[in-house]
Motif scaffolding. Structure first.
Motif, PDB file in Angstrom:
ATOM      1  N   PHE A 168      -2.685   0.364  -7.043  1.00 16.72           N
ATOM      2  CA  PHE A 168      -1.400   0.830  -6.523  1.00 16.72           C
ATOM      3  C   PHE A 168      -1.584   1.485  -5.153  1.00 16.72           C
ATOM      4  CE2 PHE A 168       2.052   4.092  -6.381  1.00 16.72           C
ATOM      5  CZ  PHE A 168       3.141   3.234  -6.411  1.00 16.72           C
ATOM      6  N   GLY A 169      -2.594   2.311  -5.026  1.00 16.40           N
ATOM      7  CA  GLY A 169      -2.863   2.948  -3.740  1.00 16.40           C
ATOM      8  C   GLY A 169      -3.157   1.935  -2.650  1.00 16.40           C
ATOM      9  N   ARG A 170      -3.953   0.928  -2.985  1.00 20.77           N
ATOM     10  CA  ARG A 170      -4.259  -0.119  -2.003  1.00 20.77           C
ATOM     11  C   ARG A 170      -3.006  -0.902  -1.632  1.00 20.77           C
ATOM     12  NH1 ARG A 170      -8.840  -0.632  -5.439  1.00 20.77           N
ATOM     13  NH2 ARG A 170      -7.901  -2.432  -6.509  1.00 20.77           N
ATOM     14  N   THR A 171      -2.167  -1.168  -2.632  1.00 19.29           N
ATOM     15  CA  THR A 171      -0.928  -1.903  -2.371  1.00 19.29           C
ATOM     16  C   THR A 171      -0.012  -1.145  -1.437  1.00 19.29           C
ATOM     17  OG1 THR A 171      -0.863  -3.341  -4.312  1.00 19.29           O
ATOM     18  CG2 THR A 171       1.252  -2.553  -3.499  1.00 19.29           C
ATOM     19  N   VAL A 172       0.165   0.147  -1.674  1.00 18.34           N
ATOM     20  CA  VAL A 172       1.045   0.938  -0.806  1.00 18.34           C
ATOM     21  C   VAL A 172       0.505   0.960   0.619  1.00 18.34           C
ATOM     22  CG1 VAL A 172       1.943   3.259  -0.375  1.00 18.34           C
ATOM     23  CG2 VAL A 172       2.011   2.300  -2.685  1.00 18.34           C
ATOM     24  N   GLU A 173      -0.806   1.104   0.770  1.00 21.37           N
ATOM     25  CA  GLU A 173      -1.409   1.057   2.107  1.00 21.37           C
ATOM     26  C   GLU A 173      -1.148  -0.301   2.756  1.00 21.37           C
ATOM     27  OE1 GLU A 173      -2.665   3.262   3.930  1.00 21.37           O
ATOM     28  OE2 GLU A 173      -3.276   4.918   2.633  1.00 21.37           O
ATOM     29  N   ARG A 174      -1.266  -1.367   1.977  1.00 23.05           N
ATOM     30  CA  ARG A 174      -1.057  -2.692   2.532  1.00 23.05           C
ATOM     31  C   ARG A 174       0.393  -2.894   2.952  1.00 23.05           C
ATOM     32  NH1 ARG A 174      -1.909  -8.789  -0.038  1.00 23.05           N
ATOM     33  NH2 ARG A 174      -2.124  -9.782   2.009  1.00 23.05           N
ATOM     34  N   LEU A 175       1.326  -2.410   2.148  1.00 21.42           N
ATOM     35  CA  LEU A 175       2.733  -2.544   2.504  1.00 21.42           C
ATOM     36  C   LEU A 175       3.061  -1.784   3.787  1.00 21.42           C
ATOM     37  CD1 LEU A 175       4.477  -2.296  -0.989  1.00 21.42           C
ATOM     38  CD2 LEU A 175       4.090  -4.357   0.384  1.00 21.42           C
ATOM     39  N   ILE A 176       2.492  -0.596   3.926  1.00 20.94           N
ATOM     40  CA  ILE A 176       2.723   0.183   5.146  1.00 20.94           C
ATOM     41  C   ILE A 176       2.172  -0.556   6.358  1.00 20.94           C
ATOM     42  CG2 ILE A 176       2.077   2.310   6.353  1.00 20.94           C
ATOM     43  CD1 ILE A 176       2.153   3.698   3.576  1.00 20.94           C
ATOM     44  N   ALA A 177       0.954  -1.078   6.239  1.00 15.33           N
ATOM     45  CA  ALA A 177       0.352  -1.815   7.349  1.00 15.33           C
ATOM     46  C   ALA A 177       1.138  -3.075   7.668  1.00 15.33           C
ATOM     47  CB  ALA A 177      -1.097  -2.153   7.014  1.00 15.33           C
ATOM     48  N   PHE A 178       1.554  -3.800   6.628  1.00 17.09           N
ATOM     49  CA  PHE A 178       2.321  -5.034   6.818  1.00 17.09           C
ATOM     50  C   PHE A 178       3.650  -4.732   7.508  1.00 17.09           C
ATOM     51  CE2 PHE A 178       5.395  -8.202   5.441  1.00 17.09           C
ATOM     52  CZ  PHE A 178       4.718  -9.404   5.657  1.00 17.09           C
ATOM     53  N   ALA A 179       4.357  -3.717   6.996  1.00 20.98           N
ATOM     54  CA  ALA A 179       5.664  -3.371   7.561  1.00 20.98           C
ATOM     55  C   ALA A 179       5.532  -2.863   8.992  1.00 20.98           C
ATOM     56  CB  ALA A 179       6.342  -2.321   6.691  1.00 20.98           C
ATOM     57  N   GLY A 180       4.359  -2.371   9.348  1.00 22.13           N
ATOM     58  CA  GLY A 180       4.146  -1.908  10.716  1.00 22.13           C
ATOM     59  C   GLY A 180       4.063  -3.032  11.728  1.00 22.13           C
ATOM     60  N   THR A 181       3.931  -4.268  11.253  1.00 23.49           N
ATOM     61  CA  THR A 181       3.831  -5.417  12.153  1.00 23.49           C
ATOM     62  C   THR A 181       5.011  -6.364  12.004  1.00 23.49           C
ATOM     63  OG1 THR A 181       2.544  -6.703  10.536  1.00 23.49           O
ATOM     64  CG2 THR A 181       1.312  -5.298  12.066  1.00 23.49           C
ATOM     65  N   ARG A 182       6.016  -5.973  11.243  1.00 26.34           N
ATOM     66  CA  ARG A 182       7.202  -6.795  11.031  1.00 26.34           C
ATOM     67  C   ARG A 182       8.445  -5.918  11.178  1.00 26.34           C
ATOM     68  NH1 ARG A 182       2.788  -8.938   9.634  1.00 26.34           N
ATOM     69  NH2 ARG A 182       2.593 -10.955   8.571  1.00 26.34           N
ATOM     70  N   PRO A 183       9.553  -6.482  11.638  1.00 27.63           N
ATOM     71  CA  PRO A 183      10.808  -5.717  11.646  1.00 27.63           C
ATOM     72  C   PRO A 183      11.407  -5.685  10.241  1.00 27.63           C
ATOM     73  CG  PRO A 183      11.168  -7.903  12.569  1.00 27.63           C
ATOM     74  CD  PRO A 183       9.693  -7.806  12.289  1.00 27.63           C
ATOM     75  N   VAL A 184      11.291  -4.559   9.559  1.00 26.48           N
ATOM     76  CA  VAL A 184      11.812  -4.405   8.206  1.00 26.48           C
ATOM     77  C   VAL A 184      13.146  -3.662   8.277  1.00 26.48           C
ATOM     78  CG1 VAL A 184      11.435  -3.375   5.935  1.00 26.48           C
ATOM     79  CG2 VAL A 184       9.522  -4.438   7.161  1.00 26.48           C
ATOM     80  N   THR A 185      14.196  -4.305   7.797  1.00 32.51           N
ATOM     81  CA  THR A 185      15.519  -3.677   7.809  1.00 32.51           C
ATOM     82  C   THR A 185      15.769  -2.867   6.545  1.00 32.51           C
ATOM     83  OG1 THR A 185      16.461  -5.705   6.863  1.00 32.51           O
ATOM     84  CG2 THR A 185      16.510  -5.479   9.265  1.00 32.51           C
ATOM     85  N   HIS A 186      15.368  -3.420   5.384  1.00 34.18           N
ATOM     86  CA  HIS A 186      15.559  -2.743   4.111  1.00 34.18           C
ATOM     87  C   HIS A 186      14.361  -3.016   3.207  1.00 34.18           C
ATOM     88  CE1 HIS A 186      19.723  -1.926   5.123  1.00 34.18           C
ATOM     89  NE2 HIS A 186      19.992  -3.215   5.231  1.00 34.18           N
ATOM     90  N   VAL A 187      13.931  -1.997   2.497  1.00 36.45           N
ATOM     91  CA  VAL A 187      12.965  -2.154   1.410  1.00 36.45           C
ATOM     92  C   VAL A 187      13.784  -2.186   0.128  1.00 36.45           C
ATOM     93  CG1 VAL A 187      10.993  -1.148   0.208  1.00 36.45           C
ATOM     94  CG2 VAL A 187      11.171  -0.943   2.706  1.00 36.45           C
ATOM     95  N   LEU A 188      13.734  -3.310  -0.585  1.00 38.96           N
ATOM     96  CA  LEU A 188      14.604  -3.514  -1.738  1.00 38.96           C
ATOM     97  C   LEU A 188      13.774  -3.765  -2.991  1.00 38.96           C
ATOM     98  CD1 LEU A 188      17.246  -5.881  -0.091  1.00 38.96           C
ATOM     99  CD2 LEU A 188      17.518  -3.453  -0.608  1.00 38.96           C
ATOM    100  N   GLY A 189      13.872  -2.862  -3.948  1.00 35.95           N
ATOM    101  CA  GLY A 189      13.263  -3.053  -5.244  1.00 35.95           C
ATOM    102  C   GLY A 189      14.257  -3.638  -6.223  1.00 35.95           C
TER     103      GLY A 189
END
Length: 293
Positions: A210-231
């Protein structure tokens, strides 16, 4: 040869965030007198829909996503109820596809069914689509889903699913579930996080993952224009740090479904604060439930 309709440009540039000030169906004080539709349908734009299951049918009230491309549509998750009588998902999806094809005529239009993960409230409606013509249902279990995306060979890759000019980027994001997948849609800027990130109880099966996933999502979103995070759920109330009890079927004071990349960083901070302590940890916008001991 199938008819070729107008090709839609799904790569117009940086996506502009659209408002999501939706009053979602949220259950009723009495299920017996519930008047909400079985499935609420919200058109984010003419090619993108959010669906929510009625909480009187299943308390989970999950959200599902239907995205259209030039060659096929994708349905992400199939809800918490198998019965088409009580949860007519295929009928609703078929109607939306027919309506879309009415404005964008083409032949041999396909449907792909994918999932955020394999828990029952996200896969129960799969059987409604198994005999649907022109439809591919990718099972949500680890071997099936990760083989489809190629994650079994390289879980760190970014897989791509082409809907016909609309290309989703897909990431293996275990932690909540071993086979969890997150989807990024460049057309809308949506980051679809399933049960990994949403305004509710984040149940963690594997703390390190889970910790690795959250880090990956933050890094990924830092290189893409994210308008909404939708669960896929809303479980919080509009009071910071307070959730609705499990199995609640009436949630009149929900916060918005959409979250932000800043809240991804809040989750990372929460992980650091929790450290090696198992249990339930409440924060203003979410609750982390660490179950791995």
């Amino acid at each position: 040869m199938g008819q070729v309709g107008r090709q839609i440009d799904f790569a117009p540039g940086i996506p502009e965030p659209r408002a999501l000030d939706v009053r979602w169906i949220h259950g009723s004080p009495s299920a017996k007198h519930n008047t909400d539709p079985d499935i609420q349908v919200h058109a984010y734009d003419e090619h993108t829909y959010i669906l929510r299951q009625n909480m009187a049918i299943d308390y989970e009230g999950p959200f599902l996503f239907l995205l259209f491309g030039n060659a096929r549509a994708v349905l992400i998750d199939t809800g918490a109820t198998a019965s088409a009588e009580f949860f007519p998902l295929r009928q609703v999806v078929d109607d939306l596809i027919a309506r879309w094809l009415g404005g964008n005529p083409r032949e041999d239009y396909a449907l792909l069914v994918l999932h955020t993960h394999a828990h029952g409230d996200h896969v129960a409606g799969d059987a409604q689509f198994t005999d649907r013509p022109g439809t591919t249902v990718v099972a949500a279990d680890l071997s099936s889903a990760w083989s489809y995306f190629g994650f079994d060979g390289d879980p760190d890759q970014v897989a791509r699913v082409d809907l016909g000019g609309r290309v989703l980027e897909c990431l293996a994001t275990p932690g909540h579930h071993e086979a969890a997948v997150t989807y990024y849609d460049p057309y809308t800027g949506w980051l679809l996080t399933g049960d990994t990130v949403y305004p509710g109880r984040l149940y963690v099966e594997d703390w390190a993952a889970f910790g690795r996933t959250v880090e990956r999502l933050i890094a990924f979103a830092g290189t893409r224009p994210v308008t909404h995070v939708l669960g896929c759920h809303i479980e919080m109330t509009d009071e910071p740090g307070v959730d609705y009890p499990i199995r609640t079927t009436y949630q009149p004071h929900e916060p918005p479904l959409q979250m932000s990349t800043a809240q991804l960083r809040d989750i990372r901070s929460a992980i650091e604060e929790i450290g090696d302590r198992p249990g339930r940890h409440a924060f203003p916008d979410f609750i982390i439930c660490r179950d791995d001991g």
